[in-house]
Motif scaffolding. Structure first.
Motif, short mmCIF file in Angstrom:
data_model
loop_
_atom_site.label_atom_id
_atom_site.label_comp_id
_atom_site.label_asym_id
_atom_site.label_seq_id
_atom_site.Cartn_x
_atom_site.Cartn_y
_atom_site.Cartn_z
N LEU A 66 0.84 -1.21 0.00
CA LEU A 66 0.00 0.00 0.00
C LEU A 66 0.86 1.25 0.00
CD1 LEU A 66 -2.90 -0.82 2.48
CD2 LEU A 66 -3.17 -0.08 0.12
N LEU A 67 1.84 1.28 0.91
CA LEU A 67 2.69 2.46 1.02
C LEU A 67 3.56 2.65 -0.21
CD1 LEU A 67 3.79 2.15 4.77
CD2 LEU A 67 1.89 3.47 3.80
N LEU A 68 4.07 1.54 -0.78
CA LEU A 68 4.89 1.64 -1.99
C LEU A 68 4.07 2.13 -3.18
CD1 LEU A 68 7.16 -1.54 -1.77
CD2 LEU A 68 7.93 0.84 -1.81
N ASN A 69 2.84 1.62 -3.30
CA ASN A 69 1.97 2.09 -4.37
C ASN A 69 1.68 3.58 -4.22
OD1 ASN A 69 1.79 -0.41 -5.56
ND2 ASN A 69 -0.17 -0.94 -4.63
N LYS A 70 1.39 4.00 -3.00
CA LYS A 70 1.10 5.41 -2.75
C LYS A 70 2.32 6.27 -3.07
CE LYS A 70 -1.10 9.03 -1.20
NZ LYS A 70 -2.23 9.60 -1.99
N TYR A 71 3.48 5.82 -2.65
CA TYR A 71 4.71 6.60 -2.90
C TYR A 71 4.99 6.70 -4.39
CZ TYR A 71 9.60 7.97 -2.90
OH TYR A 71 10.79 8.62 -3.14
N LEU A 72 4.88 5.58 -5.11
CA LEU A 72 5.16 5.59 -6.54
C LEU A 72 4.18 6.47 -7.32
CD1 LEU A 72 6.08 1.87 -7.28
CD2 LEU A 72 7.42 3.84 -8.00
N LEU A 73 2.89 6.32 -7.01
CA LEU A 73 1.86 6.97 -7.82
C LEU A 73 1.63 8.43 -7.45
CD1 LEU A 73 -0.67 4.00 -7.85
CD2 LEU A 73 0.70 4.78 -9.77
N SER A 74 1.85 8.78 -6.18
CA SER A 74 1.54 10.15 -5.74
C SER A 74 2.77 11.02 -5.53
CB SER A 74 0.73 10.10 -4.44
OG SER A 74 -0.54 9.55 -4.66
N PHE A 75 3.80 10.47 -4.90
CA PHE A 75 4.95 11.28 -4.51
C PHE A 75 6.12 11.14 -5.49
CE2 PHE A 75 2.48 10.63 -0.71
CZ PHE A 75 2.50 11.88 -0.10
N TYR A 76 6.32 9.95 -6.03
CA TYR A 76 7.44 9.74 -6.94
C TYR A 76 7.10 10.20 -8.36
CZ TYR A 76 11.62 7.46 -8.76
OH TYR A 76 12.83 7.21 -9.33
N GLY A 77 5.83 10.32 -8.66
CA GLY A 77 5.42 10.81 -9.96
C GLY A 77 5.30 9.75 -11.04
N TYR A 78 5.25 8.48 -10.66
CA TYR A 78 5.09 7.39 -11.64
C TYR A 78 3.59 7.18 -11.86
CZ TYR A 78 6.05 3.04 -14.08
OH TYR A 78 6.15 2.05 -15.03
N ARG A 79 3.01 7.85 -12.82
CA ARG A 79 1.56 7.91 -12.98
C ARG A 79 1.04 6.88 -13.99
NH1 ARG A 79 0.24 12.29 -10.13
NH2 ARG A 79 1.82 13.89 -9.81
N TYR A 80 1.37 5.63 -13.73
CA TYR A 80 0.92 4.55 -14.63
C TYR A 80 0.33 3.41 -13.80
CZ TYR A 80 4.12 7.10 -17.69
OH TYR A 80 4.78 8.08 -18.40
N PRO A 81 -0.84 3.60 -13.22
CA PRO A 81 -1.40 2.56 -12.34
C PRO A 81 -1.73 1.25 -13.06
CG PRO A 81 -3.02 4.30 -12.75
CD PRO A 81 -1.71 4.78 -13.30
N ILE A 82 -2.14 1.32 -14.33
CA ILE A 82 -2.48 0.09 -15.05
C ILE A 82 -1.21 -0.72 -15.33
CG2 ILE A 82 -3.57 -0.88 -17.11
CD1 ILE A 82 -5.25 1.62 -17.33
N PHE A 83 -0.16 -0.04 -15.77
CA PHE A 83 1.11 -0.74 -16.03
C PHE A 83 1.69 -1.29 -14.73
CE2 PHE A 83 5.77 -0.71 -16.63
CZ PHE A 83 5.86 -1.58 -17.71
N LEU A 84 1.55 -0.54 -13.64
CA LEU A 84 2.04 -1.02 -12.35
C LEU A 84 1.28 -2.29 -11.94
CD1 LEU A 84 3.91 -0.41 -9.93
CD2 LEU A 84 2.03 0.86 -8.91
N THR A 85 -0.02 -2.31 -12.15
CA THR A 85 -0.81 -3.51 -11.84
C THR A 85 -0.38 -4.67 -12.72
OG1 THR A 85 -2.69 -2.08 -11.29
CG2 THR A 85 -3.14 -4.42 -11.62
N MET A 86 -0.07 -4.41 -13.99
CA MET A 86 0.39 -5.47 -14.88
C MET A 86 1.72 -6.05 -14.40
SD MET A 86 0.86 -5.44 -19.03
CE MET A 86 2.52 -4.74 -19.01
N LEU A 87 2.60 -5.20 -13.90
CA LEU A 87 3.86 -5.69 -13.32
C LEU A 87 3.59 -6.58 -12.11
CD1 LEU A 87 6.25 -2.58 -13.44
CD2 LEU A 87 6.22 -4.56 -14.96
N HIS A 88 2.60 -6.21 -11.31
CA HIS A 88 2.23 -7.04 -10.16
C HIS A 88 1.78 -8.43 -10.64
CE1 HIS A 88 1.26 -3.45 -7.27
NE2 HIS A 88 2.52 -3.49 -7.66
#
Length: 375
Positions: free
Chosen positions: A89-111
């Motif tokens: 949860l915290l890693l997803n939040k950090y990547l998508l909100s604070f780190y600026g990696y705005r690709y939630p679908i691609f991130l889910t595909m990596l999962h």
């Protein structure tokens, strides 16, 4: 089971072996004189059955059990479950909100790719659970349908983290029993007792209270988070319908083994159409900042550990214990996220979250009492 044997009984059963060992004992009498005869009997452990010998998990469990007591082992597994659930949860939040990696679908595909790879290793090589095959085209289509619902739920959940704090995300996620009861009634016409439906009222009231007082409320984030929660509930109901026969039942880890690659294939066209050439963008980002590779690999690994520790907790405790731990996990994740990300919270928001969790606990207790009464 084969009874344990001693070296002495095997030796005495063969006269030739007896003569040779007697001669050897006479020759080496000086070295064995100080040791009593009874102390020289060596126990040979019983040979486990063939199906157990073929399972590497048997030897793994025996080795782990010899080093750790059952209490320490169970506590370690529960701690790993908490760490992986809150960590992803915290890693997803950090990547998508604070780190600026705005690709939630691609991130889910990596999962999903990660879950497919690790599941293959865990089942086919480590043999943590027996491998189960898909037996028919009909069963394949059922698993594919579950994969589509699973994709929708996970993508919505990850997307919501771009707009909502983890604490509010977890408050909404705690309403899963409410949606489960609705879908069970709409799809299977299954009615719960009045006590169960009354227990769901605090769940809804708490989330309304938390929503009205959430400082970082975002309508789109709220809607996709509700969609994620509803998708998670729908998956559990549909799974109970589609895989009910004994021939089609799959172990949770085998189900993940098949669902994960299907989900990745479903997500691939969506990530290319909605998020563009995300692979090239990720490679370019990695050239500027190689730390993103560590974040993505770690995030995908922890995403699999969520599923693995889910299975381990259920195996070493019970499904009810996992449910109770899940209720507590939402509160722990909310507190940890506030401490790390410093998102603002209000007294009314915390009160609403507490009411929701209380409603979930009451719902679990009501369901348990209904099951006892039924049986």
């Amino acid at each position: 089971m084969v009874e344990p044997q001693s070296w002495a009984t095997r030796r005495m059963s063969n006269p030739r072996l007896l003569d040779s060992t007697s001669t050897t004992a006479t020759t080496n009498s000086s070295s064995a004189a100080s040791v009593p005869a009874d102390d020289q009997v060596l126990d040979i452990p019983a040979t486990p059955p063939g199906d157990v010998r073929g399972n590497n998990a048997y030897y793994y469990s025996s080795a782990v059990g010899s080093y750790f007591s059952p209490t320490v082992l169970t506590a370690s597994i529960i701690a790993s479950w908490y760490f992986s659930n809150i960590g992803v949860l915290l890693l997803n939040k950090y990547l998508l909100s604070f780190y600026g990696y705005r690709y939630p679908i691609f991130l889910t595909m990596l999962h999903m790719i990660s879950c497919a790879a690790y599941s293959h290793i865990a089942i086919r090589f480590l043999e943590i659970v027996p491998f189960q095959q898909i037996l028919s085209r009909r069963q394949f289509l059922k698993i594919f349908a579950l994969s589509a619902i699973f994709c929708f739920s996970v993508v919505c959940g990850n997307t919501s983290l771009r707009y909502l704090p983890v604490s509010f995300n977890q408050a909404i996620g705690a309403t899963t029993p409410f949606f489960t009861a609705i879908f069970a009634f709409l799809i299977t016409c299954k009615k719960e007792s009045a006590e169960v439906y009354l227990a769901l009222m605090p769940v809804v009231f708490g989330i309304v209270l938390a929503s009205n007082s959430e400082p970082l409320f975002h309508l789109f984030g709220f809607l996709v988070c509700v969609g994620s929660t509803a998708g998670r509930a729908l998956k559990s109901v549909v799974q109970g319908i589609l895989l009910t026969s004994e021939a089609e039942k799959l172990h949770s880890m085998n189900l993940l083994l098949y669902m994960a690659p299907m989900a990745a294939m479903i997500l691939l066209p969506f990530t290319l159409y909605i998020e563009g050439n995300v692979a090239a963008a990720t490679v370019e980002h990695a050239r500027r900042d190689p730390f993103i590779i560590f974040l993505l690999v770690g995030n995908a690994t922890v995403a699999y550990l969520v599923n693995l520790t889910n299975f381990m907790v259920t195996k070493h405790t019970s499904a009810l214990t996992l449910q109770v731990l899940g209720n507590a996990k939402a509160a722990v994740a909310a507190v940890v996220s506030v401490l790390i990300f410093r998102n603002p919270v209000t007294v009314m928001g915390m009160a609403g979250f507490a009411v929701t969790i209380m409603g979930v606990v009451l719902y679990s207790e009501a369901k348990k009492r209904c099951k006892v009464t039924t049986h």
